[in-house]
Structures are given as structure tokens and as C-alpha cells.
Design an enzyme around this catalytic site. Structure first.
Site, short mmCIF file in Angstrom:
data_model
loop_
_atom_site.label_atom_id
_atom_site.label_comp_id
_atom_site.label_asym_id
_atom_site.label_seq_id
_atom_site.Cartn_x
_atom_site.Cartn_y
_atom_site.Cartn_z
N HIS A 117 3.04 7.32 -6.93
CA HIS A 117 2.73 7.94 -7.20
C HIS A 117 3.63 9.52 -7.75
O HIS A 117 2.97 10.28 -7.75
CB HIS A 117 1.58 8.02 -6.46
CG HIS A 117 -0.29 9.67 -6.35
ND1 HIS A 117 -1.05 9.31 -6.07
CD2 HIS A 117 0.37 10.29 -8.27
CE1 HIS A 117 -2.28 9.95 -6.71
NE2 HIS A 117 -1.20 10.62 -8.11
N HIS B 195 1.78 5.01 -2.64
CA HIS B 195 1.56 6.16 -2.87
C HIS B 195 3.28 6.45 -3.26
O HIS B 195 2.79 7.89 -3.74
CB HIS B 195 1.47 6.72 -0.56
CG HIS B 195 0.77 6.97 -0.68
ND1 HIS B 195 -0.37 6.96 -1.08
CD2 HIS B 195 0.30 5.57 0.50
CE1 HIS B 195 -1.60 6.46 -0.32
NE2 HIS B 195 -0.90 6.56 0.60
N HIS C 178 0.56 -1.24 0.04
CA HIS C 178 -0.48 -0.18 -0.56
C HIS C 178 0.33 1.52 0.08
O HIS C 178 0.96 2.09 -0.77
CB HIS C 178 -0.89 0.09 1.21
CG HIS C 178 -1.82 1.19 1.08
ND1 HIS C 178 -3.12 0.76 0.79
CD2 HIS C 178 -1.13 2.18 1.66
CE1 HIS C 178 -3.73 2.65 1.16
NE2 HIS C 178 -2.43 3.76 1.92
N GLU C 179 1.78 1.04 0.84
CA GLU C 179 2.33 2.63 1.08
C GLU C 179 3.93 2.13 0.01
O GLU C 179 3.41 3.92 -0.05
CB GLU C 179 3.30 2.90 2.36
CG GLU C 179 2.48 2.85 3.49
CD GLU C 179 1.85 3.65 3.44
OE1 GLU C 179 1.64 4.79 3.37
OE2 GLU C 179 0.39 3.93 4.22
#
Length: 678
Positions: A471, A468, A464-465
């Protein structure tokens, strides 16, 4: 005069700060210099006698404040993962000063006049979409800061924002301090039966470090539901851990935050009314992808009704699986027991195939290479802010260095709980800057020579991290304020949630899932059991989240006329009114330690996780329908979302990717709520 080390040009690639040369004494002087420089730059734009143009006003503003961004990129990256009393004091000093600095710029009359003139004539300027979005954002940000108010209104906005900056900074510090102070001390190792050997060793180390030789100390996770509860077999130990968790920051000690909660919410309501909104939720959601606060409430209500029905069935099952009365501290344990009983293959061995370094290299990074062509090269010679932090240089498919990725994975008392991503440097074509991105987790640090083995939840968090991080790393925009994760709050979680889908993908799993001792590949039946076990979220977990989202929304729907005096009573009313009250399933965060909304940037925005998950569930289906883990799919996703930041309308870009607007049904199916919602 010597250059301040915080502001000095970096000798390292992509402007990585030279952390060893920086001391805490350097920060306040650096901010003094940087803020003064920023004001001079802005004043020059405001005083320009030429008619305003996009170039000499809006684009010029994007090029100001580089020294301040550099100082903030260093300091605020340290306060979360590696704070100390000196840094806490600096943060307290800087919070109101930086807020006033921002207000001085936002409320500058001459500058606002130039921005407003451009905004009023924007349709005739011939701007491309990113430039038009930037102009519109600059205007709205100024108005939302109070630039269109009279002198008295602006004075009140300054007072409110200054006070809020101090309160929210203090709130975060209190949550960390009381979480550390609330760690559960255990005398007998037998009370920790069920925990892994590495977890017990970590508890012994924590006790020794805290001055309790020969005992064991269980540190607390940030959420209400503590991960240790799933494994601990002793009900009394589970009860102690649970009660320590839910009572944080509300025990009447020096870290009690309840008065701050009341003041923060009241000030936010006052600010919203000054700006013409009924409440803070309306103010926040006006800038998000959700239509309005009522739409968010309706969305949450639909999910609450479905989740509570599913939760009732789940609790009935759990009651039947044990002879003793069930307590809130027992739920996650009984869910884990039920999962083991229902699985044809024991999942207890799964962690043995999830060693951190291998998951990183052959899982997280391998998936990024397969999808986006990224290659990660570790650079141990580059400086970091803590010995545990590791650095990778990131290369694109053409072999061009595009940024740096820092991984800060292990828990320590100086680090606040949870997991997050920070940007030290934002990507920008205008400024010719490359992204420097940090992922922060709170894994238990193993003994020297021992592996760090990841649980299901930790594995998902790692992916998940890094979503980010992608992104930020894949951002390819002109303007720094549109870079990477600088998107609406209820969209920012979407790319990270998409990246979770690769954690147990057969190709990715087969790459990293090797036994940490033997190197043997994970047995196919264990891999399949893991996928089945995680394919549907427990109703308990969904209810925990929804209860927290409801609390957030209700705290921020109060008006300036409402007088709230009791935090716990307000919580109880809000949860009951929304139909999500449960004696057995408290919210993921109770108000007193809800750092996301009272110390972070998620006020009236905690709903964004599940709002973004609608897009995520649809995107997962899109990936699978188009061949899954392929370079072509990754490129399409990067072109549509990861590279665009806020330079385009994110919802329109997503609809273009999947060929239509997103619908809620895939999310309901993922959470096992289809039948319940039907």
C-alpha cells in the site's frame, strides 16, 4: 554550526536515514529545529496578504514541515521496534510538545480563516477529486482540533490533547515493560513439552539473557491468547502462561495501567462533547467509511450473535474431546488437538516447509512480482537501525527504482509486541519523494546456522504486513498526506488482508514450500490439508476478536457525564450487554493491555479489521472469478486501491473494482458463520 545528523541530507538512495551517524542525543535538538522551522513556514502562509487560493494555502501547507517529517520518520520508527530508556524518555518529552505544536497550527486563527474561506467556496474552485478531498480534509481536521471553538473551548482542547499525548505514550511503554516482566520462568524443560526445539532453545537463551542461567523463559505475545498454548502439553504450564497474559498491567505494580484507562476514556469523552459529539466513538467514526457508531454496533451485534452460536457448538465439541474440565488456557490447545485428529494428514510437518528467507523471496516477493511487477533486490550495504534489519530496493515493472523496503523480523526485549508497518518516508509527487517502508514482526530468532520456520499464523502475518507495505510502495499520489496508508482507519487493513490470500495459493505455495533440510517440494496432500485447515476460522478466534472490538466501542461510547471507577467491572458489563461474555474465551485484548486503542491509533476503530474484511472477502472472490494470480488483476487492484491512497473515495473505488457495493455474505462464509447466522 554543524548540521544535526537527524536532519542532514541523506547520502543514501531515496533518502534512507544514515542511522549509524545518529545518536539519541541528536533527537531533541533535531525536533527543536524542525518544529521552529515548521512554524515559520506556516506563519508565512497565514500572513500572506494575497487572497487565499488552493495553491498558496492548501498546497503550500503540504510542502511545510519536511524537516519535522524527517525527524519523526526516524525517531518514531525506532521507539516501537528498538526502544531503550533514553528513547522512552525522549518520547515522553516529545509527546506533549508535538501535540501542542500541532494545536498551534490547527488553531491558528488567520490560517483557519484562509482555509475556511476556500472551503466555503470549494464548489467554484474547479478542483480535481484529490485536491478537493485535500481541502475538505484540511478544513475538517482544523474544526476537529477545535479551530471553530471560542477561546475557552480551544484552551480546554489544548489541555486535553496534551494530557492524552502523555498518557498514551506512557501506556505503550508500560505494556512493553510489563509484558517483559511477566514472562514465565520455567525450571524444568519437561514443562515445555510440545514446543519445538527452536522454541525451547529460544526460551533458554531468553532466560540466560535475563540472568536465569539453566532455566527457561517464555516471553509473552501481545494478545491474550498466547501462541505457545496450542503446543504446550502440560496444563499447569499453560495455566501459568495464560494467567501471566491476562493479568498484565493490572496487578497493582508500577506498570498498572487501569487508572490511565479511566483517565484516557474520560478525557476523550470530554473532548468529543466540546466538539459537539455525544461520545468519542461518534467523533472518530465520523471520519471513517462506516456510516456512524450505531451502524458499527449493529454490524458487530450481527456477527456476535452468529459467532456465539458457532462458539457454543465448538466448545461442546472440545469438552467432549477431553476427560478433564476445560479451562480458558486449554482452548487453543484442544483446538489444535482436534485439528490434528480431524486431518487425514498431520500438519505438524508444515512448518518445515516454511523457512523465512525462502517464504520471503519465493513467496511474498514472488507474489508481488506476479501481481504488480515488483522486483526486490537486497541491499545489505545500506545502513539500518539494528543488525537484524534487512533492506531491499524495490523496482517496478519498467525497472525503475520506486522505494525501499526494510524487514525487521525478530523479537527482542527492546521491541514492543505484535506486528506492524511503518513509513520512514511517504511517497509524494509534489515533494518528489519515494516511499521507505518498514515491516516489523516478532518471530523467534533462531540459533546461528538454524532456520527460522514459520507457523501458520506467522506465515499469514508476514503476508499481511507486506500487504501494508505494498500500500505504501505502490502509492502514486501528488500530496503526501494522501499517500499510501493515509486512508480512513476502517479501510487501512483492507489491502493487507487481501494480500493474505496468496499465502497458501497453489502457485505461490509451490514456489516457497520446500523442506528446509532436503529442499523437497511440499507433498500435495500436506499442502491441501493446510488449505483446508485454514479455510474456516475457529469460532474461538472470531469471538476473541469481537469481544475486543466490543470493548473498544463501549469504552468510547461513554459520555462526559459518565463516571467509571472500576475497569474490570466495566469490562464485564460491556461484554455481557453485547452478548459476548464468556468465562472460557476472554477478549483478544483486555483493557489494561489494549495498546491498539489506549497507546495506538485505533481508539473506537478496532472494529476496522473485520469491517475491512467484508471488502477483503469480496475482493478475494473477485480475484478468483477473474483468473486469480495474474498481472492484469494485480494492475487493476493497484490502480483502484493500492496506488490511490486517500486521493479518492476508497469505498467508491472498491465498488468500481468489483462492479457493485460489497456485501457481508462472503465474510460470513469464510468464518463458517453462514449456518449460524441463517
Amino acid at each position: 554550526m554543524p548540521t544535526n545528523p537527524v536532519l542532514a541530507p541523506s547520502p543514501h538512495i531515496h533518502g534512507l536515514p544514515d542511522f549509524p551517524s545518529i545518536s539519541d542525543d541528536d533527537f531533541v535538538p533535531a525536533f527543536d529545529i524542525a518544529m521552529a522551522e515548521h512554524l515559520r513556514e506556516v506563519e508565512a502562509i497565514a500572513a500572506d496578504t494575497r487572497p487565499p487560493t488552493f495553491a498558496n494555502t492548501i498546497e503550500a501547507l503540504e510542502q511545510t514541515g519536511r524537516a519535522l517529517a524527517q525527524a519523526a520518520g526516524v525517531f518514531f520508527n525506532l521507539v516501537g521496534p528498538d526502544t531503550n530508556p533514553a528513547r522512552n524518555a525522549i518520547a515522553q518529552e516529545l509527546a506533549p510538545r508535538l501535540t501542542e505544536h500541532g494545536n498551534t497550527i490547527a488553531l491558528h486563527g488567520a490560517l483557519f480563516a484562509r482555509i475556511e474561506q476556500l472551503y466555503r467556496t470549494r464548489d467554484s474552485l474547479g478542483l480535481d477529486e484529490p485536491s478537493l478531498r485535500l481541502l475538505e480534509r484540511r478544513f475538517r481536521d482544523a474544526v476537529r482540533a477545535g479551530a471553530a471553538l471560542d477561546d475557552d473551548g480551544q484552551r480546554q482542547m489544548r489541555e486535553i490533547s496534551g494530557r492524552l499525548s502523555t498518557l498514551t505514550t506512557t501506556f505503550s511503554q508500560y505494556v512493553l515493560d510489563d509484558s517483559n516482566a511477566s514472562a514465565v520462568l520455567v525450571d524444568d524443560v519437561a514443562a515445555l513439552d510440545g514446543l519445538s526445539a527452536s522454541a525451547i532453545s529460544a526460551a533458554a537463551d531468553a532466560a540466560t539473557e535475563a540472568g536465569h542461567d539453566g532455566k527457561l523463559l517464555l516471553s509473552l505475545d501481545l494478545p491474550t491468547s498466547q501462541s505457545a498454548l496450542a503446543s504446550l502439553t502440560d496444563p499447569e504450564t499453560r495455566r501459568r502462561v495464560f494467567e501471566a497474559s491476562v493479568s498484565r498491567c493490572s496487578r497493582g505494580n508500577e506498570f498498572d495501567t487501569r487508572a490511565m484507562v479511566l483517565e484516557i476514556t474520560a478525557l476523550r469523552a470530554r473532548s468529543a462533547r466540546l466538539l459537539g459529539y455525544r461520545n468519542h466513538a461518534e467523533f472518530v467514526i465520523a471520519e471513517q467509511t462506516a456510516p456512524d457508531a450505531d451502524a458499527v454496533q449493529s454490524f458487530l451485534s450481527e456477527l456476535v450473535a452468529a459467532a456465539m452460536r458457532a462458539g457454543g457448538r465448538e466448545l461442546t465439541r472440545l469438552h467432549g474431546s477431553g476427560s478433564d474440565p476445560i479451562a480458558p488456557s486449554d482452548i487453543t490447545h484442544r483446538l489444535a488437538v482436534e485439528q490434528r485428529q480431524n486431518s487425514a494428514v498431520s500438519l505438524e510437518a508444515f512448518d518445515d516447509y516454511c523457512e523465512l528467507d525462502r517464504v520471503l523471496t519465493d513467496g511474498v516477493f514472488a507474489a508481488a512480482r506476479a501481481l504488480y511487477g515488483l522486483r526486490m533486490v537486497e541491499r545489505p550495504e545500506l545502513p539500518t537501525y539494528h543488525p537484524d534489519v534487512r533492506t531491499w530496493e524495490v523496482f517496478d515493472a519498467d525497472g525503475v527504482s520506486v522505494g525501499l523496503f526494510l524487514g525487521d523480523f525478530f523479537a527482542r526485549p527492546s521491541k514492543r509486541g505484535g506486528a506492524w508497518m511503518n513509513n520512514i518516508v511517504d511517497q509524494s509527487q509534489l515533494l518528489v519523494t519515494h516511499p521507505i517502508v518498514v515491516n516489523v514482526l516478532n518471530l523467534t530468532k533462531p540459533q546461528p546456522g538454524s532456520p527460522c520456520l514459520l507457523s501458520f499464523d506467522q506465515l499469514t502475518t508476514l503476508f499481511h504486513e507486506f500487504g501494508h507495505a505494498l500500500h505504501g510502495l505502490l502509492s502514486a499520489v501528488r500530496y503526501p498526506s494522501q499517500s499510501g496508508t493515509n486512508v480512513p482507519r476502517d479501510f487501512v487493513e483492507f489491502p493487507s488482508q487481501v494480500n493474505e490470500m496468496w499465502a497458501l495459493h497453489p502457485t505461490v505455495l509451490s514456489g516457497y514450500a520446500r523442506h528446509h533440510q532436503t529442499g523437497a517440494a511440499i507433498p500435495p496432500e500436506l499442502a491441501e490439508a493446510a488449505r483446508e485447515a485454514t479455510s474456516v476460522e475457529s469460532a474461538h478466534s472470531t469471538i476473541e476478536y469481537l469481544a475486543a472490538a466490543v470493548l473498544d466501542l463501549e469504552w468510547h461510547r461513554i459520555t462526559a457525564d459518565d463516571e467509571i471507577t472500576d475497569v474490570e467491572a466495566f469490562e464485564a458489563r460491556a461484554l455481557a450487554s453485547a452478548g459476548v461474555a464468556s468465562d472460557l474465551i476472554p477478549p483478544r485484548y483486555r483493557s489494561a493491555y489494549f495498546n491498539h486503542i489506549f497507546g495506538g491509533g485505533y481508539s473506537a476503530g478496532y472494529y476496522s479489521y473485520i469491517w475491512s474484511e467484508v471488502l477483503d472477502a469480496e475482493t478475494e472472490q473477485w480475484f478468483l472469478a477473474n483468473g486469480g494470480l495474474t498481472r492484469a488483476n494485480g494492475q487493476r487492484f493497484a490502480d483502484a486501491t493500492l496506488s490511490r491512497g486517500d486521493s479518492v473515495d476508497p469505498i467508491a473505488a472498491h465498488a468500481e473494482l468489483i462492479g457493485r457495493s460489497a456485501e457481508i455474505e462472503p465474510l460470513l462464509a469464510r468464518k463458517g458463520l453462514v449456518a449460524a447466522a441463517g
